[in-house]
Design a protein around this motif. Structure first.
Motif, PDB file in Angstrom:
ATOM      1  N   GLU A  14     -34.869  40.761 -20.506  1.00  0.00           N
ATOM      2  CA  GLU A  14     -33.415  40.695 -20.622  1.00  0.00           C
ATOM      3  C   GLU A  14     -32.715  41.323 -19.415  1.00  0.00           C
ATOM      4  OE1 GLU A  14     -31.517  39.257 -22.826  1.00  0.00           O
ATOM      5  OE2 GLU A  14     -32.637  39.072 -24.693  1.00  0.00           O
ATOM      6  N   GLN A  26     -39.659  49.304 -26.992  1.00  0.00           N
ATOM      7  CA  GLN A  26     -38.391  48.690 -26.609  1.00  0.00           C
ATOM      8  C   GLN A  26     -38.013  49.095 -25.193  1.00  0.00           C
ATOM      9  OE1 GLN A  26     -35.769  50.041 -29.706  1.00  0.00           O
ATOM     10  NE2 GLN A  26     -35.636  47.977 -30.565  1.00  0.00           N
ATOM     11  N   CYS A  30     -31.987  48.289 -22.298  1.00  0.00           N
ATOM     12  CA  CYS A  30     -31.201  47.305 -23.049  1.00  0.00           C
ATOM     13  C   CYS A  30     -31.700  47.106 -24.476  1.00  0.00           C
ATOM     14  CB  CYS A  30     -31.173  45.970 -22.311  1.00  0.00           C
ATOM     15  SG  CYS A  30     -32.710  45.066 -22.395  1.00  0.00           S
ATOM     16  N   ASP A  31     -32.695  47.878 -24.906  1.00  0.00           N
ATOM     17  CA  ASP A  31     -33.198  47.867 -26.281  1.00  0.00           C
ATOM     18  C   ASP A  31     -33.911  46.578 -26.694  1.00  0.00           C
ATOM     19  OD1 ASP A  31     -31.942  50.322 -26.381  1.00  0.00           O
ATOM     20  OD2 ASP A  31     -30.101  49.465 -27.197  1.00  0.00           O
ATOM     21  N   ALA A  32     -34.177  45.675 -25.753  1.00  0.00           N
ATOM     22  CA  ALA A  32     -34.917  44.458 -26.104  1.00  0.00           C
ATOM     23  C   ALA A  32     -36.391  44.806 -26.285  1.00  0.00           C
ATOM     24  CB  ALA A  32     -34.776  43.420 -25.011  1.00  0.00           C
ATOM     25  N   LEU A  34     -40.190  44.773 -25.660  1.00  0.00           N
ATOM     26  CA  LEU A  34     -40.910  44.531 -24.413  1.00  0.00           C
ATOM     27  C   LEU A  34     -42.129  43.650 -24.645  1.00  0.00           C
ATOM     28  CD1 LEU A  34     -40.938  48.021 -22.662  1.00  0.00           C
ATOM     29  CD2 LEU A  34     -39.709  45.997 -21.918  1.00  0.00           C
TER      30      LEU A  34
END
Lengths: 205, 210
Positions: A14, A26, A30-32, A34
């Protein structure tokens, strides 16, 4: 020359941050979630491509538009539309429509299939060339929408009730699906997989 | 969660690990870089501030309204004149019963460009004034996803193709909508060239690291 994966690092899909990879972790920025590589990339790409292949048949052989004039319907396939444009003398436009609606979807499917097969059988094809081909496929894919937009404009403009109407045919839906599925196939393919297999070999080829 | 070396980057196309480039003199700062292994474009340093992007995306958002609602063309055929705007073209397909195609065209020609520009305007605003806001991350992700489905330039070329098909069978008059749509497309392309997502992401504060 080493990949991030071999160093236990993952690039966030992201935001592009490179960070240490742990399963189920994560991205700190951006907390997406991995991933080292896009999960099930090859399976998903194959699935989209095979479905697109199936829809390619009705898209090309069934009528894409129906010209209804005083109760009489004249069906038009993609190819007959191209012929009609050549007959009118607009060869340039005919080429644009032919490339965008027949050549591009077909070339996209075949192109991505070649890349997938070459990964599966570890064929020795230049990585740079394959990546260039994929990038080209990815870029040109959106232009297949051209024919659908043209149909939507024609349908809206030519509407004279009983006298003259243009209606989208069954191939229009099939064609829309082909375009959508090939776009998704390209989006789900992880180009990094191409480079993974020859990590230890000479990368300059 | 710990970060290793914050400046380390990786190529998005081949995953090559790339060490940070630290120029000695200010004139050595490069504006763009390519991956040494696969030749992919790595980054281009923003040549403009988020405020420029904010201004441009507000311009584009304003243009979006007339581009969608004003007639693109007026066609006179068999005595009657038909005026068609972008939204009407989509609605007509829906009324004909082609729900799926209408939806796809609506997303690619209206919804995705509008949402993308709106997210970009919000992201630019937040990156100027509220870099701490968790919404900044959300908007930046949306911009990335939506830009794949925004196909304004394809629509404009399609319009020209349709025009050439129509010009032989009817009298065509081009509308105000077309001018707005062309301007919108130009502004949109300009935004996409100037916008650098990595510059925005660098402004986001990372958890645990100041």
């Amino acid at each position: 020359m080493e990949s991030a994966k071999n160093n236990g690092l993952a690039r966030c899909h992201e935001c592009g941050l490179v960070c240490r990879f742990q399963p189920n972790s994560q991205c700190p920025r951006c907390d997406a979630k991995l991933h080292l590589r896009q999960p099930h990339s090859i399976q998903k790409t194959w699935a989209y491509l095979i479905t697109a292949c199936i829809f390619l048949i009705p898209a090309n052989f069934m009528p894409i538009t129906l010209l209804v004039s005083q109760g009489k319907a004249t069906p038009d396939t993609i190819m007959s539309g191209v012929y009609a444009l050549i007959d009118e003398g607009s060869t340039g436009i005919a080429i644009i429509v032919f490339v965008a609606s027949i050549l591009v979807p077909l070339a996209k499917i075949v192109g991505i299939m070649i890349i997938l097969v070459s990964i599966h059988f570890r064929l020795k094809i230049s990585h740079k060339l394959r990546l260039l081909m994929f990038k080209f496929i990815d870029w040109i894919g959106r232009w297949s929408m051209l024919d659908l937009f043209v149909i939507s404009i024609m349908v809206a403009v030519i509407d004279k009730g009983q006298l003259l109407v243009i209606v989208p045919g069954p191939a229009a839906t099939a064609f829309a699906l082909v375009v959508l599925l090939t776009l998704l196939a390209a989006k789900n393919f992880d180009t990094r997989l191409m480079w993974d297999m020859e990590e230890d070999n000479d990368w300059t080829n | 969660m710990t970060m290793t070396k914050p400046q380390l980057s990786a190529c998005s196309h081949c995953d090559l690990l790339i060490a940070p480039y630290q120029p000695q003199r200010p004139q050595d700062i490069k504006h763009s870089a390519k991956c040494p292994r696969c030749g992919s474009h790595l980054y281009h340093k923003a040549q403009c501030q988020p405020s420029t992007i904010l201004a441009l995306s507000i311009t584009a958002l304003l243009l979006l309204i007339p581009a969608n609602t004003y007639p693109l063309l007026a066609m006179t055929m068999i005595g009657t004149t038909e005026k068609v705007s972008l939204i009407q073209a989509t609605v007509k397909l829906y009324q004909e019963g082609n729900f799926f195609i209408a939806l796809l065209i609506f997303i690619c020609s209206t919804l995705a460009p509008a949402m993308m520009l709106l997210s970009l305007a919000c992201a630019s605003y937040l990156s100027i004034f509220h870099t701490q806001s968790p919404r900044l991350k959300l908007f930046l992700k949306w911009v990335d996803h939506l830009s794949h489905w925004s196909m304004l330039e394809v629509y404009l070329v399609s319009f020209l193709v349709a025009l050439i098909k129509l010009v032989d069978i009817a009298d065509i008059e081009l509308g105000v909508g077309l001018i707005c749509f062309s301007l919108l497309m130009v502004t949109n392309s300009l935004i996409l060239t100037l916008f650098d997502p990595s510059d925005y992401w660098d402004r986001v504060t990372v958890n645990g690291i100041s």
